[in-house]
Design a protein around this motif. Structure first.
Motif, PDB file in Angstrom:
ATOM      1  N   CYS A 209     105.104 116.919-140.896  1.00  0.00           N
ATOM      2  CA  CYS A 209     103.981 116.295-140.393  1.00  0.00           C
ATOM      3  C   CYS A 209     103.007 117.274-139.959  1.00  0.00           C
ATOM      4  O   CYS A 209     101.877 117.614-140.559  1.00  0.00           O
ATOM      5  CB  CYS A 209     103.584 115.276-139.629  1.00  0.00           C
ATOM      6  N   CYS A 212     101.251 120.401-142.335  1.00  0.00           N
ATOM      7  CA  CYS A 212     100.008 119.878-142.861  1.00  0.00           C
ATOM      8  C   CYS A 212      98.738 119.744-142.041  1.00  0.00           C
ATOM      9  O   CYS A 212      97.680 119.929-142.353  1.00  0.00           O
ATOM     10  CB  CYS A 212     100.195 118.713-143.970  1.00  0.00           C
ATOM     11  N   VAL A 281      92.057 105.095-149.899  1.00  0.00           N
ATOM     12  CA  VAL A 281      93.362 105.413-150.125  1.00  0.00           C
ATOM     13  C   VAL A 281      93.695 106.710-149.424  1.00  0.00           C
ATOM     14  O   VAL A 281      92.740 107.851-149.407  1.00  0.00           O
ATOM     15  CB  VAL A 281      93.584 105.593-151.643  1.00  0.00           C
ATOM     16  N   MET A 286      99.445 113.801-149.286  1.00  0.00           N
ATOM     17  CA  MET A 286      99.957 112.723-148.498  1.00  0.00           C
ATOM     18  C   MET A 286     100.170 111.580-149.251  1.00  0.00           C
ATOM     19  O   MET A 286      99.213 111.003-150.152  1.00  0.00           O
ATOM     20  CB  MET A 286      98.897 112.251-147.406  1.00  0.00           C
TER      21      MET A 286
HETATM   22  C1  HEC Z   1     101.972 117.709-147.636  1.00  0.00           C
HETATM   23  C2  HEC Z   1     100.761 117.701-146.658  1.00  0.00           C
HETATM   24  C3  HEC Z   1     101.052 116.515-145.888  1.00  0.00           C
HETATM   25  C4  HEC Z   1     102.150 116.170-144.970  1.00  0.00           C
HETATM   26  C5  HEC Z   1     103.671 116.665-144.870  1.00  0.00           C
HETATM   27  C6  HEC Z   1     101.596 114.815-144.249  1.00  0.00           C
HETATM   28  N1  HEC Z   1     100.436 114.570-144.331  1.00  0.00           N
HETATM   29 FE1  HEC Z   1      99.481 113.188-143.588  1.00  0.00          FE
HETATM   30  N2  HEC Z   1      97.668 113.795-144.593  1.00  0.00           N
HETATM   31  C7  HEC Z   1      97.674 115.056-145.360  1.00  0.00           C
HETATM   32  C8  HEC Z   1      96.255 114.966-146.000  1.00  0.00           C
HETATM   33  C9  HEC Z   1      95.552 115.987-146.889  1.00  0.00           C
HETATM   34  C10 HEC Z   1      95.571 113.802-145.513  1.00  0.00           C
HETATM   35  C11 HEC Z   1      94.111 113.206-145.804  1.00  0.00           C
HETATM   36  C12 HEC Z   1      94.038 112.539-147.073  1.00  0.00           C
HETATM   37  C13 HEC Z   1      92.653 112.266-147.639  1.00  0.00           C
HETATM   38  O1  HEC Z   1      91.843 112.634-147.045  1.00  0.00           O
HETATM   39  O2  HEC Z   1      92.745 111.165-148.540  1.00  0.00           O
HETATM   40  C14 HEC Z   1      96.376 113.195-144.806  1.00  0.00           C
HETATM   41  C15 HEC Z   1      96.358 111.803-144.111  1.00  0.00           C
HETATM   42  C16 HEC Z   1      96.957 111.142-143.172  1.00  0.00           C
HETATM   43  C17 HEC Z   1      96.836 109.914-142.467  1.00  0.00           C
HETATM   44  C18 HEC Z   1      95.600 109.157-142.752  1.00  0.00           C
HETATM   45  C19 HEC Z   1      94.578 109.613-141.434  1.00  0.00           C
HETATM   46  C20 HEC Z   1      93.040 109.330-141.913  1.00  0.00           C
HETATM   47  O3  HEC Z   1      92.224 109.535-140.975  1.00  0.00           O
HETATM   48  O4  HEC Z   1      92.709 109.310-143.234  1.00  0.00           O
HETATM   49  C21 HEC Z   1      97.741 109.812-141.621  1.00  0.00           C
HETATM   50  C22 HEC Z   1      97.816 108.434-140.653  1.00  0.00           C
HETATM   51  C23 HEC Z   1      98.839 110.719-141.786  1.00  0.00           C
HETATM   52  N3  HEC Z   1      98.150 111.437-142.880  1.00  0.00           N
HETATM   53  C24 HEC Z   1      99.963 110.753-141.237  1.00  0.00           C
HETATM   54  C25 HEC Z   1     101.089 111.871-141.299  1.00  0.00           C
HETATM   55  C26 HEC Z   1     102.394 111.674-140.671  1.00  0.00           C
HETATM   56  C27 HEC Z   1     102.798 110.878-139.793  1.00  0.00           C
HETATM   57  C28 HEC Z   1     103.082 112.624-141.558  1.00  0.00           C
HETATM   58  C29 HEC Z   1     104.621 112.931-141.491  1.00  0.00           C
HETATM   59  C30 HEC Z   1     105.513 111.896-141.548  1.00  0.00           C
HETATM   60  C31 HEC Z   1     102.193 113.159-142.453  1.00  0.00           C
HETATM   61  N4  HEC Z   1     100.890 112.642-142.396  1.00  0.00           N
HETATM   62  C32 HEC Z   1     102.654 114.224-143.303  1.00  0.00           C
HETATM   63  C33 HEC Z   1      98.770 115.626-145.662  1.00  0.00           C
HETATM   64  C34 HEC Z   1      99.973 116.041-145.175  1.00  0.00           C
END
Ligand code: HEC
Ligand code: HEC
Ligand code: HEC
Length: 404
Positions: A209, A212, A281, A286
């Motif tokens: 997590c 990214c 969404v 993610m």
């Molecule tokens: C490959 C890259 C990547 C990984 C690995 C990743 N994320 Fe994300 N995450 C993102 C991106 C890019 C967004 C924004 C998505 C959007 O704008 O729609 C996001 C959005 C989120 C959100 C929504 C937050 C918001 O304010 O919109 C959460 C909660 C979150 N991630 C938690 C996690 C957690 C916990 C992990 C690990 C278990 C994780 N992410 C792993 C790329 C990643």
């Protein structure tokens, strides 16, 4: 003066020559090789390990190795890999002895997953994941799963749709900044899940997590995640599957710019079901993680509350609202395009939806609530989000993508 100039000119000449020779060397040798690792390992396969390994493999390997059309881990083109790295294809990692990894030993797999060095010594640059933080038990579980009879990894006699062509830049960086990671000298043990924050930290590191969700891949610290610039403060610019970009979210508990105001329930919904509190969404890369138990999600939430808050207002880059027919507009507006791409093929392929869901009612039932029809699917449930009158045009558009 003239003599000085001449000497200077000669020096520049030598430097240019040396740089040219080095460039030639990089071009000819390509991405470097290392001595292959020799790890004595025989992973005992138990049903528990296979189940746990499936969970970690769907969380950690499937986004890159699952072919949207075969629906097995047979490899695909990594459309969202940075173009500067080249044209990148993942590999067939099913049990097939020649086309997959059926002939690899457990030790060879463990060594690659920890260090990035393949059994022939070839180093794989950052477009293939490395897992320095995962516990031995969880890593062995992934290996046990890769040996199992699960449909995802059953021997598939297919090649990925192409072979990776790395650019000069990737080769150059692999000679300088990208390095194979050392194989951990000691056994890695995960904290107990009852130690909530510690276990949450384990998942945030183990599931990448932080990579990214910190400021930039270039300034992240692989070994000491907390030392990454802007640790979990979001803003990292990532590619999507249809030629655009988006930024990762701020996961610190900052009230204004992070998730400080989110309840545990909000967080669970975002992580497992794929929707934010404002019903938008959560977009690719993610993807929903229905594999995580509530206990695990709560541990991550508890840990994130302990991370130093970062005030960083991440500008959300919305997908362009497509012009053209109404169905296409709906497809873009709700972010179907994020996972299914502009052609219908992205993370998943919906070009055969008409075959799988021949009637309007069946297709609609799937779009409304896929997880109730197929528990564990990463397709979000759109019930209550897409307006009733939007389904008609949307389904017509989905069918049309299949026909193209
Ligand atoms: C490959 C890259 C990547 C990984 C690995 C990743 N994320 Fe994300 N995450 C993102 C991106 C890019 C967004 C924004 C998505 C959007 O704008 O729609 C996001 C959005 C989120 C959100 C929504 C937050 C918001 O304010 O919109 C959460 C909660 C979150 N991630 C938690 C996690 C957690 C916990 C992990 C690990 C278990 C994780 N992410 C792993 C790329 C990643
Ligand atoms: C970010 C994308 C990504 C993730 C995540 C990822 N891989 Fe890979 N993997 C790749 C790419 C791309 C290659 C091929 C690299 C190349 O061609 O140089 C690869 C290569 C491999 C290979 C080498 C196969 C061969 O025949 O050379 C194995 C084995 C492998 N991956 C296993 C896994 C496993 C197991 C996981 C999950 C723990 C995983 N990968 C997660 C992208 C990924
Ligand atoms: C977070 C990623 C994601 C988003 C966003 C998303 N989908 Fe999906 N979709 C999937 C995945 C993954 C599958 C494959 C599911 C499976 O078989 O488990 C899928 C499958 C489908 C299928 C069935 C394909 C088949 O032949 O079985 C249809 C139809 C579909 N999605 C339509 C949509 C529509 C319409 C939207 C927007 C309202 C949408 N999807 C948004 C991930 C997503």
């Amino acid at each position: 003066m003239k003599k000085w100039l001449k000497r200077f000119g000669a020096l520049v000449g030598v430097l240019v020559l040396a740089a040219g020779a080095y460039a030639l060397y990089v071009q000819i040798t390509g991405i470097p090789k290392y001595p292959p690792g020799k790890i004595e390992l025989k992973v005992e396969v138990t049903p528990e390990r296979v189940a746990r390994g499936k969970k970690f493999a769907t969380l950690l390997c499937a986004t890159c190795h699952m072919n949207p059309t075969t629906r097995q881990l047979t490899g695909k083109q990594m459309i969202d890999a940075p173009a500067e790295f080249g044209t990148i294809f993942s590999k067939n990692i099913t049990r097939h002895p020649q086309k997959g990894i059926g002939a690899w030993t457990d030790g060879e797999l463990a060594y690659l997953l920890r260090t990035g060095v393949r059994r022939d010594g070839q180093y794989l640059p950052p477009y293939m994941v490395k897992l320095p933080h995962l516990s031995d038990e969880d890593l062995f579980s992934i290996i046990a799963f890769l040996r199992s009879d699960d449909p995802l990894v059953q021997a598939a006699d297919v090649d990925p749709p192409g072979v990776t062509k790395a650019t000069f830049l990737t080769k150059m960086l692999s000679h300088t900044v990208f390095r194979a990671l050392p194989y951990p000298p000691e056994k890695i043990v995960a904290p107990a899940i009852t130690d909530q924050a510690a276990f949450g930290r384990y998942l945030v590191a183990g599931l990448d997590c932080f990579a990214c969700h910190s400021a930039d891949f270039k300034t992240m610290n692989v070994f000491e995640p907390e030392k990454s610039q802007g640790y979990l403060g979001g803003g990292n610019l990532l590619n999507d599957l249809h030629g655009g970009q988006l930024r990762s979210a701020n996961l610190t508990a900052d009230e204004e710019t992070g998730i400080g105001k989110w309840s545990e329930g909000d967080f669970r919904r975002a992580l497992k079901a794929g929707f934010r509190p404002d019903n938008k969404v959560v977009r690719y890369p993610m993807v929903p993680m229905p594999e995580l138990t509530d206990e695990e999600v709560n541990a991550i939430y508890a840990y994130l509350r302990t991370v130093p808050k970062i005030h960083n207002a991440v500008q959300r880059i919305d997908d362009a609202i497509a012009d053209g027919d109404d169905g296409k507009k709906v497809y873009y507006k709700y972010g179907c395009v994020s996972c299914h791409g502009s052609t219908g093929v992205g993370l998943a392929d919906l070009r055969q939806a008409v075959l799988h869901y021949p009637s309007e009612d069946q297709l609609k039932a799937w779009i409304r609530n896929a997880p109730s029809l197929k528990p564990g699917t990463k397709m979000p449930a759109w019930e209550g989000i897409i307006a009733e009158n939007e389904y008609g045009p949307l389904m017509t558009y989905v069918r049309q993508l299949g026909a193209n």
